[in-house]
Scaffold this active site. Structure first.
Site, PDB file in Angstrom:
ATOM      1  N   ASP A 229       0.817  -1.218   0.000  1.00  9.84           N
ATOM      2  CA  ASP A 229       0.000   0.000   0.000  1.00  9.84           C
ATOM      3  C   ASP A 229       0.852   1.271   0.000  1.00  9.84           C
ATOM      4  OD1 ASP A 229      -2.560   1.259   0.138  1.00  9.84           O
ATOM      5  OD2 ASP A 229      -2.260   1.654   2.274  1.00  9.84           O
ATOM      6  N   HIS A 234       4.648   4.903  -2.705  1.00 11.24           N
ATOM      7  CA  HIS A 234       4.936   6.231  -2.148  1.00 11.24           C
ATOM      8  C   HIS A 234       6.342   6.344  -1.540  1.00 11.24           C
ATOM      9  CE1 HIS A 234       0.765   6.681  -2.867  1.00 11.24           C
ATOM     10  NE2 HIS A 234       0.311   6.213  -1.738  1.00 11.24           N
ATOM     11  N   LYS A 334      -0.065   2.498   9.993  1.00 10.53           N
ATOM     12  CA  LYS A 334      -1.371   3.048  10.380  1.00 10.53           C
ATOM     13  C   LYS A 334      -1.446   3.055  11.900  1.00 10.53           C
ATOM     14  CE  LYS A 334      -3.736   2.307   6.157  1.00 10.53           C
ATOM     15  NZ  LYS A 334      -3.802   3.629   5.534  1.00 10.53           N
TER      16      LYS A 334
HETATM   17  C1  BG6 Z   1      -3.014   5.766  -0.232  1.00 12.33           C
HETATM   18  C2  BG6 Z   1      -3.138   4.511   0.584  1.00 12.33           C
HETATM   19  O1  BG6 Z   1      -2.273   5.511  -1.398  1.00 12.33           O
HETATM   20  O2  BG6 Z   1      -2.359   6.762   0.534  1.00 12.33           O
HETATM   21  C3  BG6 Z   1      -3.894   4.775   1.883  1.00 12.33           C
HETATM   22  O3  BG6 Z   1      -3.825   3.520  -0.158  1.00 12.33           O
HETATM   23  C4  BG6 Z   1      -3.235   5.911   2.636  1.00 12.33           C
HETATM   24  O4  BG6 Z   1      -3.928   3.618   2.712  1.00 12.33           O
HETATM   25  C5  BG6 Z   1      -3.043   7.119   1.722  1.00 12.33           C
HETATM   26  O5  BG6 Z   1      -4.060   6.251   3.732  1.00 12.33           O
HETATM   27  C6  BG6 Z   1      -2.234   8.194   2.415  1.00 12.33           C
HETATM   28  O6  BG6 Z   1      -2.254   9.346   1.634  1.00 12.33           O
HETATM   29  P1  BG6 Z   1      -2.062  10.781   2.292  1.00 12.33           P
HETATM   30  O7  BG6 Z   1      -2.000  11.709   1.140  1.00 12.33           O
HETATM   31  O8  BG6 Z   1      -3.252  10.997   3.193  1.00 12.33           O
HETATM   32  O9  BG6 Z   1      -0.803  10.696   3.081  1.00 12.33           O
END
Ligand code: BG6
Length: 485
Positions: A229, A234, A334
Site C-alpha cells: 500500500d 509512495h 497506520k
Molecule cells: C493511499 C493509501 O495511497 O495513501 C492509503 O492507499 C493511505 O492507505 C493514503 O491512507 C495516504 O495518503 P495521504 O495523502 O493521506 O498521506
C-alpha cells in the site's frame, strides 16, 4: 483546449474523496481549461441531473472553506455528466464512444478509478471501442498489481493498446507540494548538492505515519498490507527523489530515467538482511488523542487471525558511488502516534570536536511533507552565553521554513495538480512502467519471506511509533529515529 474527463468508478470512494474535490478546487482556482466535461461512469441508474445531485449532496459534508456556494456549484455542475456503463459490456462502451465522438474534444482522459482487478478489462474495452486514439490519455490508480508478475501482466495489456506516452500511472505523493519543493531544493539550488553524498550524510530516514486506522477498508486492506500500500510506491518514490542524480533536464523521461537508476541500484535482499533489516507490525488496541481505538484484528472486515502488516520499517541501501554504505530507513504505518510524513537527512558530526555538544548532536535537514509543509535546518549554536566565562556548550537551534505560511496554505493539492497535469499531457510526475516493475522486483523477496515465515507481525499499541523492533533495527547501526533523539 477542450477536454473530456471520463471517470470510471464515478460514484466510487476515490472519485468522491479525492477526485471530485480536486476537480472542484481546480475549477475554483480557474485552472481547469474552459470547455471541459467531466463524465462520471458507473453501473448506477443515474442521469446527469441525478449525478449532479449526488455530487452536491456529498459536497455538503466537506469543510466549509472547501464547500462550494449554491451559485458556484451550479456553475461547476454544468461540467458534470453521467453515463451508465458496465465495464465488461462492449455495448456500453459503444454508447460512451458515441458521446465522446459527438464532441471530438482535443483531449480525452480516461481515469480508471475502479477496483484494480478491472484495469485490464477497461483498457481492452477502450481499445475495442476505438477509444484509444492519440488524443486519449489513460490514468491508472494504484495498486497496479499485487506482485511483479501481476504488475507486468497489467502493463503488457496496457502496452498492447496504448503507447507509454498515453499512460499516466498515478502516485499521488509525487503531486504533493513538498515533493515538488524537494526537487526544487535539490536541483534548483546549489547549496546542498556538494553535501548530498556518503561523505557528509550519515543516514536518511523516510517516515510516512498515519494516525488513522484502516477505517472501512479493512476487508480490502487485509489483502494488501502496508508494504504494497505504501512502501512499493509512495515511500520508494520519495527515496528516488532523495537519492537520484540530477536529471539532464526537467523532461519526464530524464527524471524517470534517474529514478529508475536508483531503484535498480537498491541492494538486493539476502536471507540475513530480510531477517535483520525488515520489521513488520500490526496494531493492537490503544489510545489516540485520549480516545480508545480497537486493534487491527477487531476492525470491520478483518479476520481475527489476520497476518497482514499495518506497519513496516526497513533499511535500504543504494549501491552506487554517491550512496554506498549510507542507510536509508523507511517507516510507514497506520494508527501511529500522529499523522506525520517527513524525510530526515542526518549529516555526519564534525570530524573533531572542540566544543562541548549534546550527545549525538549533528546537523539535520528535515523535509516536512505533512501535516506541515516546509523545511527545517538543525544547527548547533552557542545559545545561552549569560553569566558564563569561556565557551558555552553548543545547543541545537533550528532554521524553520514554513511553506504554508510563506506561500499560503491554499496551494494546489496533490490530486488537483496531477489531474491538471494529465489534461495538459505532462508526464513528469507520473510513474513509468519500468520504474514500477523495478519497485515490485525489490519488494517481492520481502513478501515471499513473510509468506514463509512462522513469525507473526509484531504487535504495537495504536498511538505509538510502532513495534520496538523498529527502534532496535536502527539502533544496531548506532542511530535512532528522529523523534527519539
Ligand atoms: C493511499 C493509501 O495511497 O495513501 C492509503 O492507499 C493511505 O492507505 C493514503 O491512507 C495516504 O495518503 P495521504 O495523502 O493521506 O498521506
Amino acid at each position: 483546449m477542450s477536454f473530456d474527463l471520463v471517470l470510471f468508478g464515478g460514484t466510487g470512494d476515490l472519485a468522491w474523496r479525492k477526485l471530485m474535490p480536486a476537480l472542484f478546487q481546480a475549477f475554483r482556482h480557474g485552472s481547469l481549461p474552459p470547455g471541459g466535461r467531466i463524465i462520471g461512469v458507473a453501473r448506477d441508474e443515474l442521469d446527469d441531473q441525478a449525478y449532479r445531485a449526488l455530487i452536491k449532496s456529498r459536497f455538503d459534508r466537506v469543510d466549509l472553506d472547501k464547500r462550494p456556494s449554491q451559485e458556484e456549484f451550479a456553475r461547476f455542475a454544468e461540467l458534470l455528466h453521467f453515463i451508465r456503463l458496465d465495464v465488461t459490456k462492449p455495448a456500453d462502451y459503444a454508447r460512451l464512444a458515441e458521446l465522446l465522438q459527438a464532441r471530438q474534444a482535443d483531449t480525452v482522459v480516461m481515469y480508471v478509478a475502479t477496483a484494480p482487478g478491472l484495469f485490464t478489462a477497461v483498457c481492452e474495452q477502450i481499445a475495442a471501442a476505438g477509444l484509444n486514439g492519440p488524443q486519449t490519455r489513460v490514468v491508472l490508480e494504484k495498486p497496479l498489481g499485487h506482485d511483479l508478475a501481476s504488475n507486468r501482466a497489467i502493463n503488457d495489456t496496457v502496452r498492447r493498446v496504448l503507447s507509454e506516452k498515453q499512460v499516466f500511472r498515478i502516485d499521488h505523493y509525487l503531486g504533493k507540494p513538498a515533493v515538488q519543493n524537494l526537487f526544487a531544493l535539490r536541483f534548483g539550488n546549489s547549496l546542498f548538492e556538494p553535501l548530498w553524498r556518503r561523505e557528509t550524510i550519515a543516514n536518511i530516514q523516510i517516515t510516512i505515519a498515519e494516525d488513522l486506522g484502516v477505517e472501512k477498508r479493512g476487508a480490502y486492506y487485509d489483502h494488501i498490507g502496508a508494504l504494497r500500500d505504501m512502501v512499493q510506491n509512495h515511500a520508494l518514490q520519495l527515496l528516488c527523489a532523495i537519492g537520484m542524480e540530477p536529471p539532464i533536464n526537467a523532461h519526464a523521461d530524464a527524471i524517470r530515467d534517474e529514478k529508475l537508476k536508483v531503484l535498480r541500484a537498491l541492494k538486493p535482499w539476502t536471507v540475513e538482511t530480510l531477517q535483520q533489516h525488515v520489521v513488520r507490525g500490526q496494531y493492537t488496541a490503544g489510545n489516540l488523542g485520549g480516545v480508545a481505538v480497537p486493534g487491527y484484528r477487531d476492525e470491520p472486515g478483518v479476520p481475527a487471525n489476520s497476518q497482514t502488516e499495518t506497519f513496516v520499517a526497513l533499511r535500504a541501501e543504494i549501491a552506487n558511488w554517491r550512496w554506498a554504505g549510507v542507510p536509508f530507513y523507511i517507516r510507514t504505518g497506520k494508527r501511529l502516534a500522529e499523522r506525520d510524513a517527513r524525510i530526515v537527512v542526518n549529516f555526519r558530526p564534525t570530524p573533531h570536536a572542540i566544543f562541548s555538544t549534546p550527545p549525538g548532536a549533528a546537523n539535520r535537514l528535515v523535509i516536512n511533507l505533512q501535516p506541515k509543509d516546509g523545511l527545517e535546518l538543525h544547527l548547533l549554536a552557542q545559545a545561552d552565553q549569560r553569566g558564563r566565562s569561556g565557551m558555552a556548550p553548543l545547543a541545537p537551534v533550528q532554521l524553520d521554513l514554513d511553506f504554508d505560511k510563506r506561500f499560503g496554505s491554499e496551494r494546489v493539492g496533490a490530486y488537483e495538480r496531477l489531474l491538471l497535469d494529465v489534461i495538459a499531457g505532462r508526464l513528469n510526475l507520473f510513474v513509468r512502467s519500468d520504474e514500477q516493475e523495478e519497485a515490485w522486483r525489490w519488494v517481492e523477496p520481502i513478501l515471499d519471506h513473510w509468506r514463509h515465515s512462522t513469525h507473526e507481525p509484531r504487535p504495537y499499541a495504536a498511538g505509538t511509533w510502532g513495534p520496538s523492533a523498529s527502534s532496535a533495527m536502527i539502533a544496531r547501526d548506532g542511530y535512532c529515529w528522529s523523534e527519539e533523539c
